[in-house]
Design a protein around this motif. Structure first.
Motif, mmCIF file in Angstrom:
data_model
loop_
_atom_site.group_PDB
_atom_site.id
_atom_site.type_symbol
_atom_site.label_atom_id
_atom_site.label_comp_id
_atom_site.label_asym_id
_atom_site.label_seq_id
_atom_site.Cartn_x
_atom_site.Cartn_y
_atom_site.Cartn_z
ATOM 1 N N PRO A 135 0.808 -1.222 0.000
ATOM 2 C CA PRO A 135 0.000 0.000 0.000
ATOM 3 C C PRO A 135 0.841 1.272 0.000
ATOM 4 N N PHE A 136 2.104 1.158 0.444
ATOM 5 C CA PHE A 136 2.925 2.352 0.631
ATOM 6 C C PHE A 136 4.383 1.917 0.609
ATOM 7 N N ALA A 137 5.109 2.239 -0.479
ATOM 8 C CA ALA A 137 6.473 1.729 -0.598
ATOM 9 C C ALA A 137 7.294 2.611 -1.528
ATOM 10 N N LYS A 138 8.613 2.519 -1.389
ATOM 11 C CA LYS A 138 9.550 3.178 -2.289
ATOM 12 C C LYS A 138 9.760 2.301 -3.530
ATOM 13 N N LEU A 139 10.375 2.888 -4.555
ATOM 14 C CA LEU A 139 10.522 2.207 -5.834
ATOM 15 C C LEU A 139 11.364 0.945 -5.720
ATOM 16 N N ASP A 140 12.431 0.962 -4.932
ATOM 17 C CA ASP A 140 13.278 -0.228 -4.824
ATOM 18 C C ASP A 140 12.522 -1.404 -4.215
ATOM 19 N N GLN A 141 11.633 -1.127 -3.265
ATOM 20 C CA GLN A 141 10.834 -2.196 -2.671
ATOM 21 C C GLN A 141 9.815 -2.728 -3.675
ATOM 22 N N VAL A 142 9.233 -1.828 -4.479
ATOM 23 C CA VAL A 142 8.296 -2.245 -5.523
ATOM 24 C C VAL A 142 8.992 -3.148 -6.530
ATOM 25 N N ASN A 143 10.170 -2.740 -6.983
ATOM 26 C CA ASN A 143 10.919 -3.547 -7.956
ATOM 27 C C ASN A 143 11.308 -4.906 -7.387
ATOM 28 N N GLU A 144 11.628 -4.933 -6.109
ATOM 29 C CA GLU A 144 11.992 -6.202 -5.476
ATOM 30 C C GLU A 144 10.811 -7.169 -5.488
ATOM 31 N N VAL A 145 9.627 -6.670 -5.171
ATOM 32 C CA VAL A 145 8.435 -7.523 -5.179
ATOM 33 C C VAL A 145 8.093 -7.945 -6.605
ATOM 34 N N LEU A 146 8.204 -7.016 -7.560
ATOM 35 C CA LEU A 146 7.921 -7.360 -8.955
ATOM 36 C C LEU A 146 8.847 -8.464 -9.454
ATOM 37 N N LYS A 147 10.100 -8.444 -9.043
ATOM 38 C CA LYS A 147 11.033 -9.514 -9.423
ATOM 39 C C LYS A 147 10.607 -10.848 -8.815
ATOM 40 N N ILE B 252 7.656 -11.865 -8.055
ATOM 41 C CA ILE B 252 6.423 -12.428 -8.622
ATOM 42 C C ILE B 252 6.475 -12.515 -10.140
ATOM 43 N N GLY B 253 7.625 -12.146 -10.743
ATOM 44 C CA GLY B 253 7.825 -12.347 -12.172
ATOM 45 C C GLY B 253 7.245 -11.288 -13.076
ATOM 46 N N PHE B 254 7.061 -10.058 -12.584
ATOM 47 C CA PHE B 254 6.509 -8.986 -13.409
ATOM 48 C C PHE B 254 7.504 -7.839 -13.643
ATOM 49 N N TYR B 255 8.711 -7.992 -13.167
ATOM 50 C CA TYR B 255 9.682 -6.907 -13.325
ATOM 51 C C TYR B 255 10.254 -6.902 -14.745
ATOM 52 N N GLN B 256 10.345 -5.694 -15.330
ATOM 53 C CA GLN B 256 10.918 -5.525 -16.672
ATOM 54 C C GLN B 256 11.896 -4.348 -16.652
ATOM 55 N N ASP B 257 13.138 -4.604 -17.098
ATOM 56 C CA ASP B 257 14.122 -3.528 -17.168
ATOM 57 C C ASP B 257 13.781 -2.553 -18.292
ATOM 58 N N SER B 258 13.336 -3.087 -19.412
ATOM 59 C CA SER B 258 13.034 -2.254 -20.581
ATOM 60 C C SER B 258 11.990 -2.966 -21.429
ATOM 61 N N TYR B 259 11.435 -2.228 -22.407
ATOM 62 C CA TYR B 259 10.420 -2.781 -23.296
ATOM 63 C C TYR B 259 10.871 -2.626 -24.742
ATOM 64 N N ASP B 260 10.430 -3.557 -25.573
ATOM 65 C CA ASP B 260 10.861 -3.582 -26.968
ATOM 66 C C ASP B 260 10.242 -2.458 -27.791
ATOM 67 N N VAL B 261 8.959 -2.176 -27.572
ATOM 68 C CA VAL B 261 8.233 -1.186 -28.369
ATOM 69 C C VAL B 261 7.427 -0.303 -27.445
ATOM 70 N N GLU B 262 7.391 0.999 -27.745
ATOM 71 C CA GLU B 262 6.578 1.946 -26.992
ATOM 72 C C GLU B 262 5.649 2.686 -27.946
ATOM 73 N N LEU B 263 4.347 2.691 -27.635
ATOM 74 C CA LEU B 263 3.339 3.316 -28.489
ATOM 75 C C LEU B 263 2.677 4.467 -27.748
ATOM 76 N N LYS B 264 2.499 5.604 -28.475
ATOM 77 C CA LYS B 264 1.827 6.765 -27.914
ATOM 78 C C LYS B 264 0.834 7.314 -28.927
ATOM 79 N N PRO B 265 -0.225 7.978 -28.471
ATOM 80 C CA PRO B 265 -1.126 8.645 -29.421
ATOM 81 C C PRO B 265 -0.384 9.739 -30.186
#
Length: 497
Positions: free
Chosen positions: A334-346, A348-361
């Motif tokens: 509910p309340f965390a810094k970015l490093d803690q968020v990234n640690e949890v994402l790693k 649970i398998g949802f952490y991504q360093d970068s993305y192949d394609v980025e789309l914008k309107p």
């Protein structure tokens, strides 16, 4: 000791009947009150009396209503049973309409233990068993048990799918398990209170108070000739700051009580988290069952560098037995810094360093995100001024408030445009949207159920459209605005073909 059978049936906790007794008394009082309104006779104007015979009828009706409800509740309680069926867990309930839920152990998705305030007083816990199906919003199994046995049953259900030799412990004779498990991570109490300050509702409350007091309030006072605006203006200021202080105190206290002793742990392919002071809950979810994650930042969260990490998990925060939304949390953090968020994402398998394609309107983005909505809003909001029969000079303060609101909406439209994007990677889709509150959603590719391209008449003329993504969750959908058909085909080809 008597050897019990594999399919021996057990009842839910008898102490639950205390709640049924209270419900019966309240039901008898309510129905008797309705009968009383029928039996009362008006002897004089606005004077009512109840004869001795009708009073006896009322008492007899109350007792009959009470006894009938007590009998029905007892029969319902005694028919609420559970048993082990070797490969599945059977729950039976119902009096007039009997229901049998046979839940395979291997399909159990979420096991949660919940304790309301009355449960704490009675020493009870409610265990909910969910298979993660979207065919029903409710948990397939729900049992009210002794608080110690609820932990024993939870431990049994978690391990039965891996060990066929386990036998269902009897609620009358069992070995206790450690219910006060210490989790790896726990939030500080002052962090819980800060959630109430930094969440989006605080700034929204300030905006609403400003509109009501200095917009509508001042306008009403100026339209009333007997009211001296300058004499009462200071009271509006007191009310403004008093309202903000009251909101802060209530919000901080609410979040402290709701998330009290918030703790979580990620271990052996599961996420377990628990929280609550008056309503205690504990969830244990397989990581593989997480369909998506949501990383949210309100404006004040962004200012101070905090994040909220929510998980898309079927069986949590949906509907209860009365078809009302639960006030349950899907917030792993509910309340965390970015490093803690990234640690949890790693973890649970949802952490991504970068993305192949980025789309914008790109096409007509300023027109659709800002110009058209603001033109429509200005036209609609200006209509009341044509019907005000006073000099607009005396409405300077409301007009200024009105302009501030329009500027705020304009800024929100601009931020929505700048923060609207889709990113593509091999395993996931990343969506970012929002204005003052930025919402980022990472969806597991395998959990996506549908993609569609939607166009209104205006979008047809502009030759662009909105991309709609549906994934496995109750109301699990995302709508991204003003993308080209080529962008849609890129998403479709990447994930569907």
């Amino acid at each position: 000791m008597r050897q019990r059978k594999m399919n021996e049936k057990y009842h839910v906790a008898k102490r639950k009947y205390i709640l049924d007794v209270i419900a019966s008394i309240l039901g008898a009082i309510f129905s008797s009150g309705f009968l009383l309104s029928v039996l009362l006779e008006e002897v004089e104007e606005e004077v009512f009396e109840l004869s001795e015979g009708k009073f006896i009828i009322l008492i007899v009706f109350f007792l009959l209503a009470l006894i009938l409800q007590l009998i029905i509740y007892w029969m319902i309680l005694r028919r609420h049973m559970f048993s082990d069926q070797d490969k599945s867990f059977l729950i039976e309930k119902g009096l007039f309409f009997k229901r049998r839920a046979n839940i395979p152990y291997k399909n159990i998705h979420t096991i949660s233990i919940k304790r309301r305030f009355v449960d704490l007083l009675l020493g009870l816990s409610t265990i909910e068993i969910d298979t993660g199906t979207i065919a029903s919003f409710q948990a397939e199994g729900r049992l009210t048990l002794d608080k110690n046995y609820a932990n024993v049953l939870k431990n049994y259900l978690e391990n039965k799918k891996h060990d066929d030799g386990l036998q269902l412990p009897s609620p009358y004779q069992y070995d206790k398990v450690d219910k006060e498990k210490k989790f790896a991570h726990q939030m500080k109490w002052y962090h819980l209170m800060l959630i109430g300050v930094l969440k989006p509702g605080f700034l929204l409350a300030i905006l609403i108070l400003t509109i009501i007091l200095f917009g509508v309030g001042v306008s009403m006072m100026q339209l009333i000739e007997e009211v001296d605006i300058y004499q009462n203006y200071q009271y509006l200021i007191y009310a403004f700051f008093g309202g903000i202080l009251l909101y802060l105190m209530v919000s901080m206290l609410y979040h402290l009580i709701k998330y009290y002793h918030y703790q979580y742990e990620i271990d052996h392919g599961y996420i377990t988290y628990a929280y609550g002071l008056i309503n205690k809950v504990e969830f244990k979810i397989p990581i593989k069952r997480i369909n998506a994650v949501h990383i949210n930042q309100s404006l004040l969260y962004r200012v101070f560098g905090f994040y909220q990490l929510n998980a898309s998990i079927l069986g949590i925060g949906e509907l209860n037995d009365t078809d009302q939304l639960k006030s349950e949390s899907k917030s792993i953090l509910p309340f965390a810094k970015l490093d803690q968020v990234n640690e949890v994402l790693k973890d649970i398998g949802f952490y991504q360093d970068s993305y192949d394609v980025e789309l914008k309107p790109k096409q007509f983005r300023y027109l659709n995100f800002m110009i058209l909505p603001l033109i429509l809003l200005v036209l609609v909001s200006a209509i009341p001024y044509f019907f005000i029969k006073v000099n607009l000079i005396i409405l300077v303060i409301p007009i200024m408030v009105h302009l501030i609101v329009l500027m705020t909406i304009g800024l929100a439209s601009y931020l929505t445009l700048k923060q609207h994007l889709i990113s593509i990677n091999r395993d996931v889709l990343f969506f970012q949207r929002g204005a003052f509150t930025v919402k980022r959603t990472i969806v597991n590719q395998r959990k996506i159920q549908m993609m569609s391209y939607r166009q209104s008449p205006i979008l047809l003329i502009e030759k662009i459209g909105n991309i709609y993504i549906a994934y496995k969750d109750v109301q699990g959908s995302i709508l991204m605005h003003n993308f080209s058909y080529e962008n849609f085909m890129m998403l479709k080809n990447h994930f569907i073909i």
